[in-house]
Design an enzyme around this catalytic site. Structure first.
Site, PDB file in Angstrom:
ATOM      1  N   ASN A 160       0.800  -1.214   0.000  1.00  0.00           N
ATOM      2  CA  ASN A 160       0.000   0.000   0.000  1.00  0.00           C
ATOM      3  C   ASN A 160       0.842   1.276   0.000  1.00  0.00           C
ATOM      4  O   ASN A 160       0.379   2.324  -0.460  1.00  0.00           O
ATOM      5  CB  ASN A 160      -0.927  -0.001   1.232  1.00  0.00           C
ATOM      6  CG  ASN A 160      -1.604   1.326   1.458  1.00  0.00           C
ATOM      7  OD1 ASN A 160      -2.480   1.734   0.697  1.00  0.00           O
ATOM      8  ND2 ASN A 160      -1.204   2.021   2.514  1.00  0.00           N
TER       9      ASN A 160
ATOM     10  N   LYS B 257       3.400   3.613 -10.440  1.00  0.00           N
ATOM     11  CA  LYS B 257       2.122   2.898 -10.461  1.00  0.00           C
ATOM     12  C   LYS B 257       1.930   2.114 -11.755  1.00  0.00           C
ATOM     13  O   LYS B 257       1.372   1.012 -11.734  1.00  0.00           O
ATOM     14  CB  LYS B 257       0.967   3.884 -10.256  1.00  0.00           C
ATOM     15  CG  LYS B 257       0.928   4.491  -8.862  1.00  0.00           C
ATOM     16  CD  LYS B 257       0.832   3.443  -7.763  1.00  0.00           C
ATOM     17  CE  LYS B 257       0.664   4.058  -6.379  1.00  0.00           C
ATOM     18  NZ  LYS B 257       0.626   3.042  -5.295  1.00  0.00           N
TER      19      LYS B 257
ATOM     20  N   TYR C  79       5.561   9.316  -9.798  1.00  0.00           N
ATOM     21  CA  TYR C  79       4.424   8.595  -9.218  1.00  0.00           C
ATOM     22  C   TYR C  79       3.706   7.786 -10.294  1.00  0.00           C
ATOM     23  O   TYR C  79       3.383   6.610 -10.085  1.00  0.00           O
ATOM     24  CB  TYR C  79       3.469   9.578  -8.552  1.00  0.00           C
ATOM     25  CG  TYR C  79       2.325   8.916  -7.818  1.00  0.00           C
ATOM     26  CD1 TYR C  79       2.507   8.390  -6.548  1.00  0.00           C
ATOM     27  CD2 TYR C  79       1.067   8.809  -8.406  1.00  0.00           C
ATOM     28  CE1 TYR C  79       1.463   7.773  -5.865  1.00  0.00           C
ATOM     29  CE2 TYR C  79       0.015   8.195  -7.730  1.00  0.00           C
ATOM     30  CZ  TYR C  79       0.217   7.684  -6.463  1.00  0.00           C
ATOM     31  OH  TYR C  79      -0.826   7.064  -5.806  1.00  0.00           O
TER      32      TYR C  79
ATOM     33  N   THR D 295      -7.135  11.886   1.639  1.00  0.00           N
ATOM     34  CA  THR D 295      -5.930  11.612   2.424  1.00  0.00           C
ATOM     35  C   THR D 295      -4.960  12.780   2.301  1.00  0.00           C
ATOM     36  O   THR D 295      -5.202  13.756   1.589  1.00  0.00           O
ATOM     37  CB  THR D 295      -5.246  10.338   1.919  1.00  0.00           C
ATOM     38  OG1 THR D 295      -4.832  10.548   0.560  1.00  0.00           O
ATOM     39  CG2 THR D 295      -6.187   9.134   1.984  1.00  0.00           C
TER      40      THR D 295
END
Length: 262
Positions: A97, A168, A164, A201
């Site tokens: 995660n 991913k 990023y 978040t």
């Protein structure tokens, strides 16, 4: 010797905040052993584990250092798994995660240390931990799963997000390759890279507060918050864990919680 049917192991990275912390809390149930790996020990989980009758193990590790053999979380995990009897758990699950968004700017202006940290935490560490998990549980008789928390940005390019997005995208494709490996093995692991949707978040706060001159999509992320389109971490965790529990988990190996399933 038969496999214990009521004991399940979950290994979770990035459990100190956000959806990771919510998943850790929800996984603390009777008969569950939860191992968390994060830079700081998540607060509140120990008391929750005691109240729930769950076993909690917490490691303080920096996944950006996993390439360093002197501080290798993956080597530590492999050794830890080797000490567990193969029949102890009915299932074992690794949830990768953890992730890092470096400062938002075009690649030409990015700091090399920030780029390396994002790629190490977001792609290298999941690959190393997954290799350690699958090797360490090679002879286990229970069901094994690997859940890689991906992102829509692994499937859609965005300016000033090179590291990023690349991490991913790499996570997605390594999961596809892994699925082929494991399909050929007896009791091979079920694997899935799952995009969890947009969640309220710290990452979202970081994106909507970025300098619009360096991050052209800044306003779009601000609108997500304004329009109430962000899921609460607790709700997102429930959706992700429900997906993990699906009988067809891993089919397909790259998925999105926002895609309807039969």
């Amino acid at each position: 010797m038969t496999v214990a049917t009521s004991f399940h192991l979950f290994i979770l990275t990035g459990a100190s905040r956000g959806m990771g912390h919510a998943m850790a809390g929800q996984l603390l149930q009777p008969g569950h052993t939860v191992l968390t790996l994060s830079r700081r020990i998540p607060g509140g989980l120990a008391a929750k584990a005691q109240a729930a009758g769950a076993e909690l193990v917490q490691w303080s590790v920096d996944l950006a250092d996993d390439h360093n053999q002197n501080h290798s979380a993956s080597a530590h995990l492999h050794g830890w798994l080797d000490d567990i009897a193969p029949q102890r758990f009915a299932s074992a699950t690794l949830i990768n995660n953890a992730g890092v968004i470096p400062p938002l700017m075009p690649l030409r202006d990015a700091d090399s240390a920030d780029l390396m940290q994002a790629l190490r935490v977001g792609l290298q560490a999941p690959m190393l931990l997954t290799a350690a998990f699958l090797s360490g549980t090679r002879h286990w008789t229970g069901q094994r799963k690997v859940l890689n928390i991906s992102s829509g940005l692994g499937r859609r390019a965005m300016a000033s997000q090179s590291a990023y997005c690349a991490a991913k995208a790499g996570l997605d494709h390594f999961t596809r390759c892994l699925a082929l490996d494991e399909a050929a093995q007896p009791n091979g692991a079920k694997v899935c890279a799952l995009a969890p949707g947009v969640i309220d978040t710290d990452m979202q706060t970081h994106l909507r507060s970025a300098d619009a001159a360096h991050f052209p999509d800044q306003a779009a992320f601000g609108q997500l918050k304004t329009n109430g389109q962000l899921a609460h971490p607790d709700d997102a965790a429930r959706v992700v864990l429900a997906w993990l529990a699906r009988p067809d988990f891993g089919d397909p190996p790259v998925a999105d919680v926002r895609t309807p399933r039969a």
